[in-house]
Every structure is written in structure tokens, then in C-alpha cells.
Design an enzyme around this catalytic site. Structure first.
Site, PDB file in Angstrom:
ATOM      1  N   HIS A 203       0.798  -1.231   0.000  1.00  0.00           N
ATOM      2  CA  HIS A 203       0.000   0.000   0.000  1.00  0.00           C
ATOM      3  C   HIS A 203       0.828   1.277   0.000  1.00  0.00           C
ATOM      4  O   HIS A 203       0.278   2.375   0.042  1.00  0.00           O
ATOM      5  CB  HIS A 203      -0.955   0.016   1.208  1.00  0.00           C
ATOM      6  CG  HIS A 203      -0.251   0.274   2.506  1.00  0.00           C
ATOM      7  ND1 HIS A 203       0.420  -0.710   3.201  1.00  0.00           N
ATOM      8  CD2 HIS A 203      -0.084   1.404   3.235  1.00  0.00           C
ATOM      9  CE1 HIS A 203       0.945  -0.208   4.303  1.00  0.00           C
ATOM     10  NE2 HIS A 203       0.665   1.090   4.348  1.00  0.00           N
TER      11      HIS A 203
HETATM   12  C1  UD1 Z   1      -2.051   5.676   5.695  1.00  0.00           C
HETATM   13  C2  UD1 Z   1      -0.762   6.201   6.285  1.00  0.00           C
HETATM   14  C3  UD1 Z   1       0.318   5.128   6.200  1.00  0.00           C
HETATM   15  C4  UD1 Z   1      -0.150   3.823   6.819  1.00  0.00           C
HETATM   16  C5  UD1 Z   1      -1.494   3.410   6.224  1.00  0.00           C
HETATM   17  C6  UD1 Z   1      -2.002   2.216   6.974  1.00  0.00           C
HETATM   18  C7  UD1 Z   1      -0.425   8.633   6.008  1.00  0.00           C
HETATM   19  C8  UD1 Z   1       0.297   9.688   5.283  1.00  0.00           C
HETATM   20  N1  UD1 Z   1      -0.282   7.368   5.548  1.00  0.00           N
HETATM   21  O1  UD1 Z   1      -1.815   5.427   4.313  1.00  0.00           O
HETATM   22  O2  UD1 Z   1       1.468   5.552   6.897  1.00  0.00           O
HETATM   23  O3  UD1 Z   1       0.809   2.832   6.566  1.00  0.00           O
HETATM   24  O4  UD1 Z   1      -2.424   4.491   6.362  1.00  0.00           O
HETATM   25  O5  UD1 Z   1      -2.943   1.499   6.251  1.00  0.00           O
HETATM   26  O6  UD1 Z   1      -1.085   8.917   6.968  1.00  0.00           O
HETATM   27  N2  UD1 Z   1      -9.203   4.741   1.400  1.00  0.00           N
HETATM   28  C9  UD1 Z   1     -10.446   4.195   1.314  1.00  0.00           C
HETATM   29  N3  UD1 Z   1     -11.064   3.827   2.483  1.00  0.00           N
HETATM   30  C10 UD1 Z   1     -10.506   3.998   3.694  1.00  0.00           C
HETATM   31  C11 UD1 Z   1      -9.230   4.576   3.766  1.00  0.00           C
HETATM   32  C12 UD1 Z   1      -8.586   4.937   2.609  1.00  0.00           C
HETATM   33  O7  UD1 Z   1     -11.006   4.026   0.246  1.00  0.00           O
HETATM   34  O8  UD1 Z   1     -11.135   3.621   4.709  1.00  0.00           O
HETATM   35  C13 UD1 Z   1      -8.503   5.089   0.135  1.00  0.00           C
HETATM   36  C14 UD1 Z   1      -8.795   6.505  -0.364  1.00  0.00           C
HETATM   37  O9  UD1 Z   1      -8.804   6.449  -1.764  1.00  0.00           O
HETATM   38  C15 UD1 Z   1      -7.577   7.288   0.102  1.00  0.00           C
HETATM   39  C16 UD1 Z   1      -6.469   6.247   0.016  1.00  0.00           C
HETATM   40  O10 UD1 Z   1      -7.080   5.014   0.366  1.00  0.00           O
HETATM   41  O11 UD1 Z   1      -7.324   8.395  -0.686  1.00  0.00           O
HETATM   42  C17 UD1 Z   1      -5.318   6.522   0.944  1.00  0.00           C
HETATM   43  O12 UD1 Z   1      -5.752   6.657   2.295  1.00  0.00           O
HETATM   44  P1  UD1 Z   1      -4.891   7.522   3.348  1.00  0.00           P
HETATM   45  O13 UD1 Z   1      -5.429   7.334   4.704  1.00  0.00           O
HETATM   46  O14 UD1 Z   1      -4.715   8.899   2.856  1.00  0.00           O
HETATM   47  O15 UD1 Z   1      -3.444   6.885   3.249  1.00  0.00           O
HETATM   48  P2  UD1 Z   1      -3.021   5.365   3.307  1.00  0.00           P
HETATM   49  O16 UD1 Z   1      -2.423   4.990   1.998  1.00  0.00           O
HETATM   50  O17 UD1 Z   1      -4.131   4.541   3.841  1.00  0.00           O
HETATM   51  N1  UDP Z   2      -3.752  -5.906   8.608  1.00  0.00           N
HETATM   52  C1  UDP Z   2      -5.024  -6.433   8.790  1.00  0.00           C
HETATM   53  N2  UDP Z   2      -5.752  -6.763   7.685  1.00  0.00           N
HETATM   54  C2  UDP Z   2      -5.268  -6.625   6.416  1.00  0.00           C
HETATM   55  C3  UDP Z   2      -3.960  -6.079   6.257  1.00  0.00           C
HETATM   56  C4  UDP Z   2      -3.238  -5.725   7.370  1.00  0.00           C
HETATM   57  O1  UDP Z   2      -5.483  -6.592   9.921  1.00  0.00           O
HETATM   58  O2  UDP Z   2      -5.992  -6.951   5.459  1.00  0.00           O
HETATM   59  C5  UDP Z   2      -2.982  -5.527   9.804  1.00  0.00           C
HETATM   60  C6  UDP Z   2      -1.625  -6.161   9.905  1.00  0.00           C
HETATM   61  O3  UDP Z   2      -1.712  -7.455  10.482  1.00  0.00           O
HETATM   62  C7  UDP Z   2      -0.856  -5.174  10.765  1.00  0.00           C
HETATM   63  C8  UDP Z   2      -1.472  -3.848  10.382  1.00  0.00           C
HETATM   64  O4  UDP Z   2      -2.711  -4.151   9.737  1.00  0.00           O
HETATM   65  O5  UDP Z   2      -1.112  -5.393  12.132  1.00  0.00           O
HETATM   66  C9  UDP Z   2      -0.567  -3.118   9.438  1.00  0.00           C
HETATM   67  O6  UDP Z   2      -1.215  -2.022   8.918  1.00  0.00           O
HETATM   68  P1  UDP Z   2      -0.854  -1.385   7.506  1.00  0.00           P
HETATM   69  O7  UDP Z   2      -0.097  -2.376   6.694  1.00  0.00           O
HETATM   70  O8  UDP Z   2      -2.110  -0.850   6.967  1.00  0.00           O
HETATM   71  O9  UDP Z   2       0.050  -0.144   7.928  1.00  0.00           O
HETATM   72  P2  UDP Z   2       1.582   0.040   8.335  1.00  0.00           P
HETATM   73  O10 UDP Z   2       1.908  -0.921   9.409  1.00  0.00           O
HETATM   74  O11 UDP Z   2       2.400  -0.159   7.096  1.00  0.00           O
HETATM   75  O12 UDP Z   2       1.639   1.463   8.759  1.00  0.00           O
END
Ligand code: UD1
Ligand code: UDP
Length: 359
Positions: A203
Site C-alpha cells: 500500500h
Molecule cells: C495511511 C498512512 C500510512 C499507513 C497506512 C495504513 C499517512 C500519510 N499514511 O496510508 O502511513 O501505513 O495508512 O494502512 O497517513 N481509502 C479508502 N477507504 C478507507 C481509507 C482509505 O477508500 O477507509 C482510500 C482513499 O482512496 C484514500 C487512500 O485510500 O485516498 C489513501 O488513504 P490515506 O489514509 O490517505 O493513506 P493510506 O495509503 O491509507
Molecule cells: N492488517 C489487517 N488486515 C489486512 C492487512 C493488514 O489486519 O488486510 C494488519 C496487519 O496485520 C498489521 C497492520 O494491519 O497489524 C498493518 O497495517 P498497515 O499495513 O495498513 O500499515 P503500516 O503498518 O504499514 O503502517
């Protein structure tokens, strides 16, 4: 003492689960969800499954460009913090919810407690690296998961209020690992045999946002010929659609995309995977905790101990390296207890008592 906790993204719900339980044994917690993640399978599922208290408020900020998302959070958080007058504000990790919370609190004179302080990738093209550096600079209590994290802070001249706590994700992995065993098997639901498949997550913007890079990763997964189960983050799904990669995936008999799963199912998938492919911080560590070889699709990692112990290998988004690691990476070295003893959350609750002089 009243602690105002700010969470907003999936990994923060998982980290907050054990910490919130420990805090509430001694303190009052006011829980704020920024609404950064909002899909049921990115948010509500975790609160239900992990027994995290319902947030006192959900700011419903949602998605958006960095400044817009962070700015909206700060505006709402400042009002809340002024109204609640907590003794401190607790933030987790490195997301936009983290930086918004720490900036809003510190500017109105409320001490900031940072869980997972001191992590560094030394890659400032990552939004998370900016969020970490900034948050650590303005935090009053810096709770470090590893010795490496403490050293990073020292190198930046930050020594006051720094505590080595261990990693709260290890607490969660141990506690919920047992619960996951009792849950109905996701492997059965997906028709998987233990150790017959690889698990993938992806992601990071560096991997998802550029067409060539994302296509290269998907091609590597398909070319490997291995069964790969891939719970797809909504950000990644949007780019797979945008770059017309879904058809290619549908035609593959080995690459299986699924929707994001809950933490308990994720643990099951991780534990029984032959290998894990990921760019997630949390998943790299869970692979280590459960002794599953991890192939990290990033040029660097904050969790350097997993590399040093030989359980994790960095391949970036290079197709040849991904394929090589899928075929050949097979570490079976001894592990060390880099991430604490599984009681970091209790330690954190105690540290707050001592730091803020409350018994
Ligand atoms: C965010 C964090 C990242 C973390 C990740 C965990 C920042 C800058 N990044 O990244 O560090 O590793 O969360 O998963 O804060 N979206 C949906 N539904 C949701 C959430 C997101 O559709 O419930 C989609 C939207 O298109 C959105 C995109 O995902 O624009 C990105 O979401 P965002 O929370 O901005 O950043 P992440 O890539 O999730
Ligand atoms: N995770 C989850 N379901 C999924 C993918 C990830 O529960 O489908 C959990 C995973 O086990 C870990 C956490 O989400 O505990 C990691 O989050 P993510 O990869 O979104 O963010 P990051 O750790 O890179 O910030």
C-alpha cells in the site's frame, strides 16, 4: 489523569488495543478517531474484533491530499483538546493523524506522548518520515519500541522524556494470536493449506501510485507461479482499477485478491504463510514475531532488527529481486527479543504515572 488518545488509521487501532486496555486500568481515556480510515473493513471491524472502546468522537475527516487532510484534522482537534483539557495527548506511529494530533496539542500547551517514537527510514520522500521527525521534535514523552529507536533520537539530540518500552505491536501479536487460534479458520474459507501459499500486502505510494511500478509488482507475483493471497488496501485497489490491472489478475490462476481482512484473520494468514511479501511496517514485524520469512518491497526499512537477524530481505520493487526472493529466500536463524516482552502497554501506563507524577 485524563489522556486524550488520537487514532485514525488501521495500524493505530491495532496498536491502541492493548495500550488502551492498560491505560484504562489506571487513567481516564478520551478516545478520538480522526476518520482517516473509514471503510468498515479498515476501521469498524477492528474496534469490534479487538474490543477497543467505541471512540468518544469520530471526526470523520476522511481522505484527501496531505495538507488538506492534516489541516482539517488539526482544526477539529484543537477545538476538542481545548474543550477536554487533557493532561496529555497520546499519538501513535507516523500517519497524518499522528502529526495533526501532535501539532494541535503542542501549540495549545498540552504535552504530547508519542507511541512508537524514534523510528527512522532516512527516506524523506516518505510522508511518514516527515510525520515521525516532526512529531518526535515536539513530543514530551517519547516511547520507543527498540534500542535502535532510542539511538536515533539520541543522534538527533533528543534525550529528555525518552523511554524504551518495547513494541506494543508485539503485545497485540501475542494477545490476539491466542484469540486468532480460536476463531474460525480463514484458511478453510479460502481453501488454503498451511504453508502452501504466500501472503502479500502492498500500500505504499512508492509502490502503488506509479503504473510501471505497480504493474511490475503484479507481474512478479503472477510470474512466480506461486499461490499468493493478497488482501488489497483500498488505496491499491483504486490504482489497480485505474491502471487496468484487474483483468490480468482475474486471468491468473495463482494470484488471489481479497478484500482487507480483520486482524484475527490476518494473523491466521500470516502464521500459516510460507513467506510474506509486504511493504507494510506492521506486517514486517508480525512476520518476524511468527517466524515467517519476509520479503520487503521497499528499498529500506525502519525495522532493521528483522534484517539483521536474517528474517527479512529488502527487494524494493525490482521484479527480478522479488522473483529471486520468492524462489530462494529461506532464513532460519535464531531470533532475539528486540521488541520487548509483550508487556509494553503496561509499561507505558506506568511511565505516564511516573512522568506526570500521578499515582
Ligand atoms: C495511511 C498512512 C500510512 C499507513 C497506512 C495504513 C499517512 C500519510 N499514511 O496510508 O502511513 O501505513 O495508512 O494502512 O497517513 N481509502 C479508502 N477507504 C478507507 C481509507 C482509505 O477508500 O477507509 C482510500 C482513499 O482512496 C484514500 C487512500 O485510500 O485516498 C489513501 O488513504 P490515506 O489514509 O490517505 O493513506 P493510506 O495509503 O491509507
Ligand atoms: N492488517 C489487517 N488486515 C489486512 C492487512 C493488514 O489486519 O488486510 C494488519 C496487519 O496485520 C498489521 C497492520 O494491519 O497489524 C498493518 O497495517 P498497515 O499495513 O495498513 O500499515 P503500516 O503498518 O504499514 O503502517
Amino acid at each position: 489523569m485524563q489522556i486524550l488518545t488520537i487514532v485514525g488509521a488501521r495500524p493505530q487501532f491495532i496498536k491502541a488495543a492493548p495500550v488502551s486496555r492498560a491505560l484504562r486500568a489506571r487513567h481516564n481515556e478520551y478516545l478520538v478517531h480522526t476518520g482517516q480510515h473509514y471503510d468498515d473493513n479498515m476501521s469498524r471491524l477492528f474496534f469490534d474484533e479487538l474490543g477497543i472502546p467505541t471512540p468518544d468522537v469520530n471526526l470523520e475527516i476522511g481522505s484527501g491530499p496531505h495538507a488538506e487532510q492534516t489541516g482539517k484534522m488539526m482544526i477539529a482537534l484543537e477545538k476538542l483538546i481545548l474543550a477536554q483539557k487533557p493532561a496529555c495527548v497520546m499519538v501513535y506511529g507516523d500517519t497524518n493523524s499522528t502529526i495533526a494530533g501532535s501539532m494541535a496539542a503542542s501549540k495549545v500547551g498540552v504535552p504530547v506522548v508519542h507511541v512508537e517514537a524514534g523510528l527512522r527510514s532516512f527516506n524523506r520522500t516518505m510522508p511518514e518520515e516527515i510525520n515521525r521527525i516532526m512529531t518526535d521534535k515536539i513530543s514530551n514523552v517519547l516511547l520507543c519500541p527498540t534500542v535502535t529507536a532510542v539511538q536515533h533520537l539520541q543522534n538527533e539530540g533528543i534525550t529528555a522524556g525518552v523511554y524504551l518500552t518495547g513494541d506494543v505491536m508485539y503485545d497485540a501479536a501475542l494477545h490476539f494470536g491466542e484469540l486468532a487460534e480460536q476463531k474460525q479458520s480463514v484458511l478453510e474459507r479460502l481453501g488454503l493449506q498451511p504453508k502452501s501459499y504466500l501472503l502479500a500486502t502492498c500500500h505504499r505510494p512508492q509502490n502503488t501510485d506509479d503504473k510501471e511500478t505497480l504493474t511490475g509488482i503484479i507481474d512478479a507475483f503472477i510470474k512466480s507461479g506461486k499461490k499468493i493471497v493478497f488482501p488489497v488496501h483500498p488505496r491499491t485497489r483504486a490504482f489497480l482499477d485505474k491502471y487496468d490491472l484487474q483483468e490480468k489478475i482475474k486471468n491468473s490462476s495463482t494470484l488471489e485478491l481479497i478484500y482487507p481482512v480483520g486482524y484475527l484473520e490476518m494473523i491466521q494468514l500470516e502464521k500459516h504463510a510460507a513467506k510474506i511479501l509486504t511493504d507494510s511496517g506492521g506486517v514486517q514485524k508480525e512476520a518476524y514475531f511468527y517466524q515467517v520469512p519476509c520479503i520487503t518491497m521497499r528499498p529500506e526499512t525502519e525495522w532493521v532488527e528483522t534484517i539483521a537477524d536474517g528474517w527479512n530481505v529488502l527487494v524494493g520493487s525490482d521484479q527480478a529481486k522479488i522473483l529471486q526472493a520468492i524462489a530462494a529466500f529461506a532464513p532460519y536463524h535464531p531470533q532475539s527479543s528486540h521488541y520487548g516482552d509483550g508487556k509494553s502497554s503496561e509499561k507505558i501506563a506506568q511511565i505516564l504515572d511516573e512522568h506526570f507524577n500521578e499515582k
